[in-house]
Write an enzyme that holds these catalytic residues in place. Sequence first.
Site, PDB file in Angstrom:
ATOM      1  N   CYS A  43      22.279  20.513  75.548  1.00 39.94           N
ATOM      2  CA  CYS A  43      23.664  20.213  75.921  1.00 39.94           C
ATOM      3  C   CYS A  43      23.827  18.729  76.248  1.00 39.94           C
ATOM      4  O   CYS A  43      22.911  18.067  76.740  1.00 39.94           O
ATOM      5  CB  CYS A  43      24.135  21.097  77.073  1.00 39.94           C
TER       6      CYS A  43
ATOM      7  N   GLU B 157      15.606  24.585  77.987  1.00 41.28           N
ATOM      8  CA  GLU B 157      14.727  23.425  77.871  1.00 41.28           C
ATOM      9  C   GLU B 157      14.399  22.822  79.233  1.00 41.28           C
ATOM     10  O   GLU B 157      13.266  22.357  79.466  1.00 41.28           O
ATOM     11  CB  GLU B 157      15.317  22.376  76.932  1.00 41.28           C
TER      12      GLU B 157
ATOM     13  N   CYS C 121      21.136  18.660  79.546  1.00 41.38           N
ATOM     14  CA  CYS C 121      19.705  18.804  79.259  1.00 41.38           C
ATOM     15  C   CYS C 121      19.163  17.606  78.495  1.00 41.38           C
ATOM     16  O   CYS C 121      17.981  17.277  78.617  1.00 41.38           O
ATOM     17  CB  CYS C 121      19.460  20.086  78.470  1.00 41.38           C
TER      18      CYS C 121
ATOM     19  N   HIS D 159      19.268  25.750  82.068  1.00 43.08           N
ATOM     20  CA  HIS D 159      19.126  26.049  80.656  1.00 43.08           C
ATOM     21  C   HIS D 159      17.656  26.115  80.248  1.00 43.08           C
ATOM     22  O   HIS D 159      16.763  25.726  81.000  1.00 43.08           O
ATOM     23  CB  HIS D 159      19.864  24.999  79.831  1.00 43.08           C
TER      24      HIS D 159
END
Length: 344
Positions: A80, A53, A89, A51
């Site tokens: 998430c 980040e 994350c 993802h």
Amino acid sequence: MNSHEKFMAYCINAARKAGKATQKNPMVGSVLVYKDMVIGEGIHEQYGQAHAERNAIDRALQNYPDLVQESTLYVTLEPCFHQGNTPPCVQHILKHNIQKVIIGTIDPNPLVGGKSIALLKEKGIDVQYGILQNECKFLIRKFIANLSHRPYIILKYAQSYDGFLGQADKQIWLSNQYSKILVHKWRSEVDGIMVGTKTVLIDDPQLTTREWPGDDPTRIVPDFKGRISASANIYNSDTKTLILTDDPSSAMNRKNVYFIKAEYQNIASYWESIFAEGIYSILIEGGQKIIKSVLESNLWDEARIITSPKRLKSGIKAPTIKGRLSQKQTLSGDIIHTILQDSA
């Protein structure tokens, strides 16, 4: 625009680069900023991969490991909280002791839905959210539709200056060559393209992106009465074709052609069947009957209307669409309006 908005706008613009590669996951952008300098940038590049980040943090760790803890993380969507194709994350943020997180919008997925924000605050992280919130929500509009197990639905049609789609049983071209190229660009940005049976019978369209570089979308046609000839262009092997029918056993033995089950008078069943085939965004290019059915069902997200300077004086009346005007542009005389559902 303040500094938070500046960096969030940067994240939004970066996120769009992924396009449809995120599939049913959202487009997300993120940057890690140290004293007004971006030290790490990331987007959610592809479904199933890391993802945004996590990418931003990991790239900063490669080049500026000593600055990561003192930096601010910006991300368009709440990190998430759950284990999916990738680890949560929010745990990656905590692992690297990032003390300030700026978020565009809360994740509408009930598996997240504010839980990551609550955890970060509980751990003493300075969290702010709602920065360019409307723009960040707009970025994930396809994801929001997909949460309801249906594709993001875009209606597209051309109309004459006096408000007609065309004339019965005639092939009439209203939009100009520049608008045609733009439509082919739109096709390259979605997973599927849909037209009604009558449009196939009258126009025999190819439904490809031949005027624009990019992947052809999957062609989708409801043909419950088996009226389409086996010689129609939609049955060629250029790209995949899905035929909606209440009798999938009627399938013809043809490369890249698949018959899937749907209910004739239940348009919601179309979207369930199409979504199950991995079609997460769809462009509906007519004709009049299917556009009317979709509008009456209220299951649509966006409408793109091309108004030609040509006049027809009579014919098939164009629908009236109620919604929020998002964009207006002109292409060599054609006027193009983009309208969003009021809830979008």
